[in-house]
Write an enzyme that holds these catalytic residues in place. Sequence first.
Site, PDB file in Angstrom:
ATOM      1  CB  THR B  57      -0.866   0.014   1.230  1.00  0.00           C
ATOM      2  OG1 THR B  57      -1.715  -1.040   1.235  1.00  0.00           O
ATOM      3  CG2 THR B  57      -1.748   1.276   1.364  1.00  0.00           C
ATOM      4  CE  LYS B 175      -0.693  -7.056   5.824  1.00  0.00           C
ATOM      5  NZ  LYS B 175      -0.526  -6.473   4.252  1.00  0.00           N
TER       6      LYS B 175
END
Lengths: 319, 319, 319, 319
Positions: B57, B175
């Site tokens: 991102t 993650k």
Amino acid sequence: MLSVNDIKGLYAITPTPSKPGAERWDATDTVDLDELARLTEALVQSGVNGMVAMGTTGECATLTNSEWEQAAACVIETVRKRVPLFVGTTALGTHEIVRRNRFILDLGADGTMLGLPMWQPCTLDMAVQFYADMSEAFPQLAIMAYDNPGAFRFNFPPPFWAQVARRAPTVICTKHGPDPMISALIGMTQGKIRFLPHIAGAYAMARIEPEHNIAFWATEASMGPEPALALRDAIDAGDWARAKAIDTDIGYTMQTFFPPGGMAEFASYNIQLEKIRFDESGYCKAGPIRPPYHVIPDTIEQGARECGRRWKALRGKYG
Amino acid sequence: MLSVNDIKGLYAITPTPSKPGAERWDATDTVDLDELARLTEALVQSGVNGMVAMGTTGECATLTNSEWEQAAACVIETVRKRVPLFVGTTALGTHEIVRRNRFILDLGADGTMLGLPMWQPCTLDMAVQFYADMSEAFPQLAIMAYDNPGAFRFNFPPPFWAQVARRAPTVICTKHGPDPMISALIGMTQGKIRFLPHIAGAYAMARIEPEHNIAFWATEASMGPEPALALRDAIDAGDWARAKAIDTDIGYTMQTFFPPGGMAEFASYNIQLEKIRFDESGYCKAGPIRPPYHVIPDTIEQGARECGRRWKALRGKYG
Amino acid sequence: MLSVNDIKGLYAITPTPSKPGAERWDATDTVDLDELARLTEALVQSGVNGMVAMGTTGECATLTNSEWEQAAACVIETVRKRVPLFVGTTALGTHEIVRRNRFILDLGADGTMLGLPMWQPCTLDMAVQFYADMSEAFPQLAIMAYDNPGAFRFNFPPPFWAQVARRAPTVICTKHGPDPMISALIGMTQGKIRFLPHIAGAYAMARIEPEHNIAFWATEASMGPEPALALRDAIDAGDWARAKAIDTDIGYTMQTFFPPGGMAEFASYNIQLEKIRFDESGYCKAGPIRPPYHVIPDTIEQGARECGRRWKALRGKYG
Amino acid sequence: MLSVNDIKGLYAITPTPSKPGAERWDATDTVDLDELARLTEALVQSGVNGMVAMGTTGECATLTNSEWEQAAACVIETVRKRVPLFVGTTALGTHEIVRRNRFILDLGADGTMLGLPMWQPCTLDMAVQFYADMSEAFPQLAIMAYDNPGAFRFNFPPPFWAQVARRAPTVICTKHGPDPMISALIGMTQGKIRFLPHIAGAYAMARIEPEHNIAFWATEASMGPEPALALRDAIDAGDWARAKAIDTDIGYTMQTFFPPGGMAEFASYNIQLEKIRFDESGYCKAGPIRPPYHVIPDTIEQGARECGRRWKALRGKYG
């Protein structure tokens, strides 16, 4: 500016030789510039038609930026425009690629071997736009598109080539195939792009399209170019019997090269297998493999070593 | 040095805002440092528990090296160790990653969000060795492993985590998932690694393993952190009815986010979709998308815009 | 006609036991009907809530048509509607599936466990139309959709479930997951379809959605149902501590079950591994594996045998 | 018993024509035997060298067993050994394949076109064992191996062919490729197996290996065989200029045939696209598509219709 008609014969693909210890995480300044210059010079003098540096085999991915710059400069200066030279500038983003393209163009490279940014898989639209942008940005720098579907997670389908031929005029050739449906691609691209197969498909492709398939690439040249040069000459001469015999000899050297898991497994060991067979051949000192790709099972390594020995023996026959 | 027990609550993932024109191939110096500092400060002050910058991102892939350095410095200086901060240092080779890790460690980052070199897909042995090497190289820099199987073409299987827990002690979180088989992973890793799900799975994972699953990540925080903070608080309080209600509300905002082709198509539009919904929410100015990923069909873009509007509306409810 | 509310508790999945020599290409009449009836009766009497026969584990693929008919009749007659029974009728084409559905419906089966025709991968439209057609064709025959993305090369994405809930009212449940995003699926399908996880995810899913996730499936029941029944009872009682402890015990038995290549490799050895662990457990005589799947490396086989021994030991604890 | 040397020229692949309503789930007895016999007779009389029935194009997957038996009998009786005939007997398990092989052998078929059982993806060992078993079981029935990696999730790698050549002597040919690395495969298999490319690669393959590549297959023959026969004759005559011209003409007809998603999308629409272009050509009445494959978007269908029209026009040129 190079054009598609300049692309013919044998394109040698080279490693970026490394110094002892290059496999360590704390190594810096790992490029063996002397060996890189020596190897490049030897290949140019041997009579290869063109050179490709800093692709996968040249460890483009695991060189630091400053190492990449040193190596690129070394190769460009060594070749001195005696033959066409494509320097790999693939990176993770367009802006970094622009920077690298400018760097090699300023130093005098003829072209870039250029794959796709790979963090996200490109769609057809992104991929075409990318090459179109690079053509607009660098109208004087030829592009050899690096068609590697596994690495880039992009299939380089026929519509890609049709659109690139229209929108990216500096794309004059590509590593591609070998591909028996080549005739359709030539038609779609109006002959603006030369599709270079690997040496193992060079004879086959020349039979299908003898006027188009007059060029091929060979990492194998870094084990000694003689068998590849012999194949080139046989194809040039239209001596198909001899070309087929050389093709068979070269095929024999490769029987042990690919790991048992096929191309899927090869994708994880491509760099390792190339450098190992180069070293085993004795023609150059490719040196240790840069991390994280310095890991390889012994059984897979042995196949590459045997390939190196077989190629070395073949040099005697065609030298 | 951060430990696994420090990792709890909401980890906000941020974009690297860009200036007008950043989508052009000839753009340089594209980072909007003012907006990056402003957004980072706003999130820290809002009460998020940790920050993650320069992941997918954050356009880690398409920043130039100097842009990456500027952005990393900006974030580190803004956070000033008020909350744990993980800065993305993923690159194509180990040596470049070492350089980036050193850069952020010297500036005061707590950790790196670190994926795998991706040119060749890593095998299990390569991947474990890579993280073990990074632990050896930087014993003071925590690692949030970036478990993204599609991007890195590596499945991060259970044996990977078992071996990393033993051989790479600085890997304290990842993650990952959401993964209903989490209990087995916790057992295999002896609780040394916290597995952070995306916010959409935070409630579910907290129900399965309430003692372990006390942390989650949310790019959505960059559309305004309030709903994510409310979810965190409900989970912390063990108020499962409220947590489930918030989870349902958040789920509604995401109904239009994923493109029709599912995760395979999302992989090509991840950056675009995130930046577009951030901009639409009005919470930050994510700015144009850096090339080559500035290409996106309008129908797919509209889904992200609707998501941004829904999230904005949800902030009213939980603000 | 069964409804979604009838689907709860433990669904045992059974093999189709084979006679000596069934692994040979020239074997005929390979079903050991006595053992099939004995195993089915034993499971029904043990208190399982439902039965599933002739799925992958039941070698639906490698039975001849007449063997399939014999086995289906045997199971239906043995169960005698004491518990819901789903009989696998998946075949390569819709017309053959219609024939099989009619066969089991006439004999008194409650439902079919039904996957997709697999010669060509179905698109979303084809898959939805297929289940809608089967609902129209057999409004009295419940369908447990067989959500196996690898086998059927179809991802069963959220829009599939949303459309099936609207257009195929007889689809009342599915083997699916475990899936931490279950809440969204329940919402999309308005609770019309129960998503049954494998026993290894039963505890986790019950924590996330305790009102919905009240059913799970277990091939493991064919090694002796006691641990699975104990888990069911703990979940029913909301005794989460006990449920988690049983989950951990069951997880231990599975540590050696999956081959080193993960799910991709499991896909080639699914039948073999199930039958081998069944035999090793001593609870039933699964018998030889029908060709062409009678081939399995010894190292992979040993993992299944160890799983069978561990399960057998666990029966002592929960029996 | 056929041998590899009998396999030459054009092998026509045919549909199994269907009656009106065959696309319905409640259709039974769907084979239009009159049209099947008429088409088969027309192709034999036209001078094709061999016939292949009941492959993918022949809807082997979606015929019921009794329909398959009727169609197989019809084709065998119509051909009456005037040319070699391969009838598809692929099924989900070895025992059913044995039954089908016996059925066609008793009726007088020369060979079977035989793929792999596909419920579980076969490993190399399973796949070789399967063909070896079929050779042992039916020493009088020639096998054309059906090399379709997508459908069977098996890559048919070089070691497969090397082992099959040793262990399965009745495998005398295969649908394969086109493959520019054919020379290596011929070497590995000592010429025991003829590799037949699709018509679109027939010219290319004949240039590479003119002594081996003397046979090819064409579903296109069911749109009218004349262009395929002309290509065969040009290749036989070594008239490479004419062969290349015909190859170009045929390539033009296929430009609209493949859907935009490439081979991955084609895999879901293979049957549909073939039957639609057959019908459009007017050479045969392929009829409705059997479910569940009767679903196809209009845009994709139009490409096949255009292909059918172009082929029809080409028949005028070569008829």
